[in-house]
Design a protein around this motif. Structure first.
Motif, PDB file in Angstrom:
ATOM      1  N   GLU A  52       0.827  -1.192   0.000  1.00  0.00           N
ATOM      2  CA  GLU A  52       0.000   0.000   0.000  1.00  0.00           C
ATOM      3  C   GLU A  52       0.867   1.250   0.000  1.00  0.00           C
ATOM      4  O   GLU A  52       1.984   1.244   0.529  1.00  0.00           O
ATOM      5  CB  GLU A  52      -0.932  -0.004   1.211  1.00  0.00           C
ATOM      6  CG  GLU A  52      -1.856  -1.223   1.232  1.00  0.00           C
ATOM      7  CD  GLU A  52      -2.829  -1.198   2.395  1.00  0.00           C
ATOM      8  OE1 GLU A  52      -2.554  -0.495   3.403  1.00  0.00           O
ATOM      9  OE2 GLU A  52      -3.875  -1.874   2.296  1.00  0.00           O
ATOM     10  N   ASN A  73      -3.299  -5.244  -6.088  1.00  0.00           N
ATOM     11  CA  ASN A  73      -4.531  -5.087  -5.311  1.00  0.00           C
ATOM     12  C   ASN A  73      -4.332  -4.269  -4.041  1.00  0.00           C
ATOM     13  O   ASN A  73      -5.228  -4.199  -3.197  1.00  0.00           O
ATOM     14  CB  ASN A  73      -5.118  -6.458  -4.946  1.00  0.00           C
ATOM     15  CG  ASN A  73      -4.152  -7.291  -4.112  1.00  0.00           C
ATOM     16  OD1 ASN A  73      -3.025  -6.872  -3.857  1.00  0.00           O
ATOM     17  ND2 ASN A  73      -4.584  -8.471  -3.703  1.00  0.00           N
ATOM     18  N   ARG A  75      -3.974  -0.993  -1.593  1.00  0.00           N
ATOM     19  CA  ARG A  75      -4.611   0.324  -1.527  1.00  0.00           C
ATOM     20  C   ARG A  75      -3.590   1.407  -1.854  1.00  0.00           C
ATOM     21  O   ARG A  75      -2.467   1.413  -1.341  1.00  0.00           O
ATOM     22  CB  ARG A  75      -5.156   0.542  -0.107  1.00  0.00           C
ATOM     23  CG  ARG A  75      -5.700   1.951   0.139  1.00  0.00           C
ATOM     24  CD  ARG A  75      -6.144   2.127   1.579  1.00  0.00           C
ATOM     25  NE  ARG A  75      -5.056   1.939   2.527  1.00  0.00           N
ATOM     26  CZ  ARG A  75      -4.866   2.709   3.605  1.00  0.00           C
ATOM     27  NH1 ARG A  75      -5.689   3.710   3.872  1.00  0.00           N
ATOM     28  NH2 ARG A  75      -3.864   2.460   4.435  1.00  0.00           N
ATOM     29  N   LYS A  90      -8.744  12.045 -11.297  1.00  0.00           N
ATOM     30  CA  LYS A  90      -9.873  11.106 -11.207  1.00  0.00           C
ATOM     31  C   LYS A  90     -10.267  10.593 -12.579  1.00  0.00           C
ATOM     32  O   LYS A  90     -10.656   9.422 -12.729  1.00  0.00           O
ATOM     33  CB  LYS A  90     -11.050  11.778 -10.505  1.00  0.00           C
ATOM     34  CG  LYS A  90     -10.828  11.957  -9.014  1.00  0.00           C
ATOM     35  CD  LYS A  90     -11.979  12.685  -8.331  1.00  0.00           C
ATOM     36  CE  LYS A  90     -11.711  12.869  -6.849  1.00  0.00           C
ATOM     37  NZ  LYS A  90     -12.776  13.636  -6.163  1.00  0.00           N
ATOM     38  N   THR A  94     -10.237   6.581 -13.422  1.00  0.00           N
ATOM     39  CA  THR A  94     -11.415   5.924 -13.988  1.00  0.00           C
ATOM     40  C   THR A  94     -11.073   5.254 -15.312  1.00  0.00           C
ATOM     41  O   THR A  94     -11.466   4.105 -15.562  1.00  0.00           O
ATOM     42  CB  THR A  94     -12.545   6.945 -14.199  1.00  0.00           C
ATOM     43  OG1 THR A  94     -12.895   7.522 -12.932  1.00  0.00           O
ATOM     44  CG2 THR A  94     -13.781   6.285 -14.795  1.00  0.00           C
ATOM     45  N   ASP A  97      -9.438   2.036 -14.942  1.00  0.00           N
ATOM     46  CA  ASP A  97     -10.277   1.049 -14.240  1.00  0.00           C
ATOM     47  C   ASP A  97      -9.679   0.711 -12.875  1.00  0.00           C
ATOM     48  O   ASP A  97      -9.625  -0.449 -12.469  1.00  0.00           O
ATOM     49  CB  ASP A  97     -10.447  -0.215 -15.088  1.00  0.00           C
ATOM     50  CG  ASP A  97     -11.602  -1.095 -14.596  1.00  0.00           C
ATOM     51  OD1 ASP A  97     -12.510  -0.554 -13.952  1.00  0.00           O
ATOM     52  OD2 ASP A  97     -11.567  -2.316 -14.851  1.00  0.00           O
ATOM     53  N   LEU A  98      -9.257   1.759 -12.160  1.00  0.00           N
ATOM     54  CA  LEU A  98      -8.624   1.558 -10.851  1.00  0.00           C
ATOM     55  C   LEU A  98      -9.380   2.283  -9.730  1.00  0.00           C
ATOM     56  O   LEU A  98      -8.842   2.489  -8.642  1.00  0.00           O
ATOM     57  CB  LEU A  98      -7.181   2.057 -10.884  1.00  0.00           C
ATOM     58  CG  LEU A  98      -6.192   1.228 -11.727  1.00  0.00           C
ATOM     59  CD1 LEU A  98      -4.872   1.966 -11.875  1.00  0.00           C
ATOM     60  CD2 LEU A  98      -5.974  -0.144 -11.110  1.00  0.00           C
ATOM     61  N   SER A  99     -10.625   2.638  -9.983  1.00  0.00           N
ATOM     62  CA  SER A  99     -11.369   3.439  -9.007  1.00  0.00           C
ATOM     63  C   SER A  99     -11.553   2.731  -7.674  1.00  0.00           C
ATOM     64  O   SER A  99     -11.654   3.379  -6.623  1.00  0.00           O
ATOM     65  CB  SER A  99     -12.740   3.823  -9.581  1.00  0.00           C
ATOM     66  OG  SER A  99     -12.581   4.636 -10.726  1.00  0.00           O
ATOM     67  N   GLU A 100     -11.619   1.410  -7.685  1.00  0.00           N
ATOM     68  CA  GLU A 100     -11.794   0.678  -6.424  1.00  0.00           C
ATOM     69  C   GLU A 100     -10.486   0.537  -5.652  1.00  0.00           C
ATOM     70  O   GLU A 100     -10.498   0.254  -4.448  1.00  0.00           O
ATOM     71  CB  GLU A 100     -12.378  -0.714  -6.699  1.00  0.00           C
ATOM     72  CG  GLU A 100     -13.806  -0.675  -7.238  1.00  0.00           C
ATOM     73  CD  GLU A 100     -14.403  -2.065  -7.372  1.00  0.00           C
ATOM     74  OE1 GLU A 100     -13.731  -3.038  -6.963  1.00  0.00           O
ATOM     75  OE2 GLU A 100     -15.532  -2.169  -7.881  1.00  0.00           O
ATOM     76  N   GLN A 101      -9.367   0.742  -6.328  1.00  0.00           N
ATOM     77  CA  GLN A 101      -8.064   0.560  -5.692  1.00  0.00           C
ATOM     78  C   GLN A 101      -7.412   1.893  -5.318  1.00  0.00           C
ATOM     79  O   GLN A 101      -6.721   1.990  -4.307  1.00  0.00           O
ATOM     80  CB  GLN A 101      -7.131  -0.221  -6.613  1.00  0.00           C
ATOM     81  CG  GLN A 101      -5.790  -0.593  -5.997  1.00  0.00           C
ATOM     82  CD  GLN A 101      -4.890  -1.340  -6.983  1.00  0.00           C
ATOM     83  OE1 GLN A 101      -5.325  -1.681  -8.092  1.00  0.00           O
ATOM     84  NE2 GLN A 101      -3.658  -1.578  -6.602  1.00  0.00           N
ATOM     85  N   THR A 103      -7.684   5.837  -4.301  1.00  0.00           N
ATOM     86  CA  THR A 103      -8.527   6.876  -3.727  1.00  0.00           C
ATOM     87  C   THR A 103      -7.783   8.198  -3.795  1.00  0.00           C
ATOM     88  O   THR A 103      -6.645   8.294  -3.326  1.00  0.00           O
ATOM     89  CB  THR A 103      -8.862   6.563  -2.260  1.00  0.00           C
ATOM     90  OG1 THR A 103      -9.508   5.295  -2.178  1.00  0.00           O
ATOM     91  CG2 THR A 103      -9.771   7.633  -1.672  1.00  0.00           C
TER      92      THR A 103
END
Length: 251
Positions: A52, A73, A75, A90, A94, A97-101, A103
């Protein structure tokens, strides 16, 4: 208003205004080398799967994205004080395709909003010379990395070979502001950016500052004849943690 606050407000205004052309001007500013420098930094960091990171002063998130891709994977937080820079970041996150990883958060590098020992890496790219207090930012980065974690700075520096340094300074101080006016319609902002390097430590001085901030095993890599430099420092384990590690316990 004190000097640090004045600088912080001025730098914020600069980056809010140049955000739309930031990536393009980075290419011009670095002689198209900034992506190669970042790849070199990633090679030296050796990010492992699941690790991370926080990318401080993340700008438009290029480095945060690279770390996330290497981690797989883990953070990754990108922190910046400029809403406009984060908005462009941002879009990139997007698209990757890394919006979930990944922030992206608005915040102050001088007071990182995370607990001690939160990340494996704390990085800062092309921004350390712009902060109000270099030592305070490095201490905050050290604070939020775990024992054994790394603090990493990739920054413009001062060329070492005198003839090249003279040419570089002429380009940086005389030509770059006009390129800023031509490509980004921003003259004063790009006149200030060269000035920000004048008082900034050279790469040997910055390595010493890393040590003064409690980082050890400091590695220094001048890049492209010293136009930029990579610094990596390690947050050592505490005495008790070292004893436990030697005893084979998990930390």
């Amino acid at each position: 208003m004190n000097k640090q606050t004045a600088k912080e407000q001025f730098v914020h205004q600069v980056f809010e205004s140049i955000a739309p052309q930031y990536d393009r001007m980075n290419t011009i500013l670095s002689f198209r080398r900034h992506k190669a420098w970042r790849r070199f930094a990633m090679q030296k960091m050796r990010v492992q799967r699941g690790e991370e990171a926080i990318d401080v002063c993340c700008g438009t998130a290029d480095w945060a994205i690279s770390i996330a891709e290497a981690s797989g994977n883990g953070r990754v937080v990108g922190l910046d004080f400029s809403e406009q820079m984060l908005a462009y970041g941002k879009q990139k996150v997007t698209a990757a395709d890394l919006s979930e990883q990944v922030t992206l958060v608005q915040g102050n590098a001088m007071q990182l909003p995370y607990p001690d020992d939160s990340f494996d890496y704390a990085t800062i790219g092309f921004a350390l010379r712009n902060v109000p207090d270099i030592k305070q930012v490095l201490k905050e980065m050290r604070r939020v990395v775990k024992p054994g974690g790394k603090v990493v700075s990739l920054e413009l520096s001062k060329p070492t070979w005198p003839p090249f340094r003279a040419v570089y300074y002429f380009y940086f101080q005389k030509i770059l502001p006009f390129l800023g006016k031509l490509f980004a319609n921003r003259y004063e902002q790009y006149r200030w950016l060269p000035e920000s390097l004048v008082q900034f430590p050279d790469y040997n001085e910055l390595a010493q500052i890393f040590r003064e901030c409690g980082l050890t095993r400091v590695e220094t890599y001048p890049l492209t004849a010293g136009i930029a430099a990579l610094h990596i420092g390690v947050k050592e384990y505490s005495h008790n943690e070292q004893k436990r590690e030697k005893a084979g316990e998990h930390i």
